[in-house]
Design an enzyme around this catalytic site. Sequence first.
Site, mmCIF file in Angstrom:
data_model
loop_
_atom_site.group_PDB
_atom_site.id
_atom_site.type_symbol
_atom_site.label_atom_id
_atom_site.label_comp_id
_atom_site.label_asym_id
_atom_site.label_seq_id
_atom_site.Cartn_x
_atom_site.Cartn_y
_atom_site.Cartn_z
ATOM 1 N N HIS A 48 5.604 2.489 -7.585
ATOM 2 C CA HIS A 48 5.251 1.903 -6.284
ATOM 3 C C HIS A 48 4.451 0.613 -6.423
ATOM 4 C CE1 HIS A 48 3.710 1.324 -2.263
ATOM 5 N NE2 HIS A 48 2.474 1.558 -2.677
ATOM 6 N N HIS A 72 -3.613 -1.912 -7.065
ATOM 7 C CA HIS A 72 -4.193 -1.665 -5.735
ATOM 8 C C HIS A 72 -4.454 -0.187 -5.426
ATOM 9 C CE1 HIS A 72 0.003 -0.834 -4.369
ATOM 10 N NE2 HIS A 72 -0.571 -0.183 -3.383
ATOM 11 N N GLU A 76 -8.450 4.327 -5.605
ATOM 12 C CA GLU A 76 -8.291 5.389 -4.618
ATOM 13 C C GLU A 76 -7.637 6.632 -5.215
ATOM 14 O OE1 GLU A 76 -8.363 7.323 -0.899
ATOM 15 O OE2 GLU A 76 -9.401 5.558 -1.633
ATOM 16 N N ASP A 77 -6.637 6.458 -6.093
ATOM 17 C CA ASP A 77 -5.808 7.593 -6.517
ATOM 18 C C ASP A 77 -5.999 8.024 -7.975
ATOM 19 O OD1 ASP A 77 -4.686 7.703 -3.984
ATOM 20 O OD2 ASP A 77 -3.075 6.310 -4.499
ATOM 21 N N ASP A 139 2.749 -3.701 0.463
ATOM 22 C CA ASP A 139 2.598 -2.259 0.266
ATOM 23 C C ASP A 139 3.293 -1.489 1.388
ATOM 24 O OD1 ASP A 139 1.415 0.224 -0.749
ATOM 25 O OD2 ASP A 139 0.041 0.059 0.945
ATOM 26 N N ASP A 259 23.481 -15.237 22.074
ATOM 27 C CA ASP A 259 22.834 -15.855 20.914
ATOM 28 C C ASP A 259 22.750 -14.907 19.723
ATOM 29 O OD1 ASP A 259 21.066 -14.105 22.067
ATOM 30 O OD2 ASP A 259 19.307 -15.382 21.832
#
Length: 737
Positions: A48, A72, A76-77, A139, A259
């Site tokens: 990812h 990134h 956090e993970d 992301d 259009d």
Amino acid sequence: MMRQYELVDRVRRYNPHADEELLDRAYVYAMKAHGVQKRASGDPYFSHPLEVAAILTELKLDDATIVAAVLHDTIEDTDSTQEEIDKLFGPEIGRLVEGLTKLKRLDLVSKRAVQAENFRKLLLAIADDVRVLLVKLADRLHNMRTLHFVPPEKRERIAQETLDIYAPLAGRMGMQSMRNELEDLAFRHLMPDASASIGKRLNDLKRKNGKIIAKVEQELSDLLSAQGIEASVEGRQKQPYSVWRKMERKSVAFEQLSDIFGFRVYVNTVEECYRAVGVIHTKWPAVPGRFKDYISTPKENDYRSIHTTVVGPGRQRVELQVRTHDMHEIARYGIAAHALYKDGGVDDREVLAHESRAYQWLQRTIDMLAEGDSPEEFLEHTKLELFHDQVFCFTPKGQIIALPRGATPIDFAYAVHTKIGNSCVGAKINGRAAPLAAPLVNGDEVEIIRAEGQVPPPVWESLVMTGKARAAIRRATRDAVRAQYTGLGRQIVVRAFERAGKPFAEDKLKAALPRLARASIDDVLAAVGRGEIFSGDVVKAVYPDFSEERKLGPQPPLPPPSESGWFGLPKGSSLVFKFPESGENKTGPIPIYGLRGDLPVRFAPNGGAVPGDRIVAILTPGEHITIYPIQSPDLTAFDDQPERWLDVRWDLDAGKRNLFPARILVTAINEPGTLGIIATALGDMGANIDTISFNAISPDFREIIIDVEVPDLKHLNGLITELRTKPVVSKVERVNG
């Protein structure tokens, strides 16, 4: 999954001086940190951040942004820390990763108050460095591309959040390609049937018109080349979500859109843009009103181009966009296309602020955070900004207020504070008195004139542009109506207790609330005021042993209006009486142009007509002519008889006072003295009462239908307004039978 050398190669394609060692270190560090983590698709989680970085390489961003994308999710993970990132990759990349970590902790689709506060935090997180937003958008784009692996209930929430927040943010930053893909991916999950249907029809249309598109491209290229303009021409097709949104907005079918296909002409210089438009307009006629010059006046998101529509080959309408190659880069990539993000000079904020209108908007919005009210109001206000062009106005003290284009001083007042909006009675724009409906323009200084006790009229809701103003006006109107009913109900209940010989006390009424099925005393009083609860039932709820005898037999006649007293009538009964005629001359000529002189003239039997009304006349052959106000519903009976309609208008003599018939319906409290109050008010206003009839609609209320004679519409409206101020009156309206 992308290999280490592939990431470096992607960056080096547009930046030969890329820091290969830095990119390699980031790749290895993130791969080890994420270890065996898996995504919902079953792929290694590390795939990812690599895909996010790949998206950013398409935007040709600097090394620090690419590295931040790779890292990134580490804080956090994984077990990584901010201090470790700072030490290994430097403070600049550390700040970017920290900002992205804060954003990941936000839940923009949670409860409204939390959502609003988190959106405020989102903007604060990107205030220091807008590259945080660019990574966040990339992301979100990769997450949307893989959203089909997410459980259905979560999938819908994420898609809606994308459509509400991230796609408009991408558009505001000028990143139109990313916005289009985010919208179409969200559309596919939120409305799969509509998305599939429109996609199929677009593909069918593309196959059908492929040769025509190629022909137009070739004709345009040859035409410009013959005039010495080096240009490339590209046919384009609208995206499914864009087609659906236009169908919804204009309420048209797919076949009515003209259009769906258009063409872009790319040239080298601004001068060639205008030359190309001149050549095209010389060859094919331009469609009036379809020319827009966004080069001389760029959009708020930095978009620049010339739009025009011509009647091209085969008498078909052809939409054209003419721009330089540099303008096309900005149109595709927005703020990410600025040179500061290519050369690593992102610390030069002043240059970026000068170059980019989108960046200026972002900074203005962030600057307003400290001046906002509640997070919910800030969210509503900012969401409006994402979808509308803006005007920026000032308070007398210099505070900036941003509003959607077309906003009025009323919007301005509510943007400053709800209390200011509710008490607004007038405005000055740039020092001069101006109507409250006047549209504001950039740079206006607006001063709001206030009056305590003012209640915003409901009609204001149709004058404002902002959701905040509409919601506040609706809320204030509801509160005012409720307060009126509560006051009226209190008056009825107090007198009901007096008639019963019982003391009225709010504490006793509060104890009886369960028996009345209401949550508060005000709810009970408002329900009585609206006629939903009979006052006697309130007395009985407080004093269960109380018994009231209700007279249901014939009632004595009503006294004349000069005497006080009004006796109740049984439900469903009515009484009519007629007053003596006044001394006015009713036999003289009626001042109306367009009448035939051989027939008598009458006024509409169910409501009359007065000067100020637009009127028509209906002929009854051989009998009479009847004058109706144009809004009378009785006129529908003559829709299929146009030969009976006469064109008439008032012919008034300023020196002569004539009276004309009108009818009003008053809903009032059923108690002694009510009729006297109403009749006195009518007399004080100079109205002549012709007839009065009564209908019993509930034990507490009566409907009074009053035929009056007044000189004109202004006098009638003043009379209605005066009656509405009386405490015994619940409602007054004119009757047009």
